[in-house]
Write an enzyme that holds these catalytic residues in place. Sequence first.
Site, PDB file in Angstrom:
ATOM      1  N   ASP A 147      16.916 -56.695 -69.760  1.00 45.07           N
ATOM      2  CA  ASP A 147      18.276 -56.727 -70.291  1.00 45.07           C
ATOM      3  C   ASP A 147      18.959 -55.358 -70.192  1.00 45.07           C
ATOM      4  OD1 ASP A 147      20.357 -58.162 -71.446  1.00 45.07           O
ATOM      5  OD2 ASP A 147      19.048 -59.090 -72.921  1.00 45.07           O
ATOM      6  N   ASP A 198      26.617 -64.241 -71.628  1.00 46.34           N
ATOM      7  CA  ASP A 198      25.701 -65.292 -72.104  1.00 46.34           C
ATOM      8  C   ASP A 198      26.352 -66.674 -72.118  1.00 46.34           C
ATOM      9  OD1 ASP A 198      24.127 -63.120 -72.444  1.00 46.34           O
ATOM     10  OD2 ASP A 198      23.703 -63.468 -74.567  1.00 46.34           O
TER      11      ASP A 198
END
Length: 385
Positions: A130, A187
């Site tokens: 990430d 997301d």
Amino acid sequence: MQNKFLGLTPPMGWNSWNTFTHAINEDLIKETADAMASSGLKDAGYEYVVIDDCWSLRQRDQDGFLVPDPEKFPHGMKAVADYVHEKGLKFGMYSCDGTHTCAGYPGSFEHEFQDAATFAAWGVDYLKYDNCYKPRHMDGEMLYKRMSLALRNCGRDILFSACNWGSDDVWSWIQGSGAQLFRSTGDIQDSWESIKNLALSQMDKMAYSGPFCHNDIDMLVVGMHGGSNNEFIGSVKGGCTDEEYRTHFSLWAMMNSPLMIGCDIRKMSEYTKETLCNPDLIAINQDIECRGPYVVPGHDPAALMALVKPMSDGSLAIGLFNLGDRKAEMSLQFWDMGIPAAAGVGLEMYDCWAHQTEGTFTERYAAQIEPHGCRVFRAKLVKVR
Ligand code: GLA
């Protein structure tokens, strides 16, 4: 790397984040591996079981090593990896290029080589990486290159799933980093709007995706029906209809995105299983040439979008998507796909959801498509005269 085919086609698997976020533990992962093996998902091609954020303690140990949370993973990660491997599946984990992960656990910044060695020792096969809490003076491109090199030299084949949400023009340098995936979007949420927006946002980036380095439009929400424990992802919104999930799956398959399931596969419905296991869609997604689809001009893609993807056997995968809110006719003129009328060639259209051939068509094809619905075909070029 030993396996020269690692990440050749988009990976398929399951990831804990969309449904469970922080609520993960050893039993969940084992039960998910059981379900993947027994439900038919494994036979359909799904192989990675990936633990996302929130698996470690909040601090590294005194030697700088990551420590699995003993309450969630009382036997450590190697035991979980062994269990997943015994099922004939592969095991994935998560870290971050910054000082902390997005949920505030230790990230791998300045620990890249140490953590790669730890993941290798645990038997990890896939690392999602990430982009939160990256120090401002650091260049994201360099941090992904660092971890990629660390993984490629850790003594184990670990697929590298870079997740920087499309920032820093990731498509322009990710090939050179050695990563097998690049998250290109923010997301996903368990809603039709989110599915539609993510797909549309990547239409002009399809040319950057290819074998060994795939554009990752984010994990699937198919079958979640509002089942996330996280408000942002969508538990309050109730999710999508089964039809919308089929369109979502068709888009991700046609766009060569990884197929990482986000629902609770221990409890999925038959309909969800059929959606996720559709062999004709999976064959399109897993085509060895991994050519990104193009948009056929003539419609406003935000409402009606026709995608065409050349397949390695000479056929065309064709997706007709009605992203709009009204039922509409969509037509496809074959000369828009390189088939002039004079060629004497027609298309034998095999419907990938009905699993039957609809017929052979010349010059054009038209169909009524339900709102938020789609038709996906495998079209074979055949001589008609
Ligand atoms: C970011 C990623 C998500 C998920 C969370 C975990 O938001 O984009 O996919 O991994 O972090 O905290």
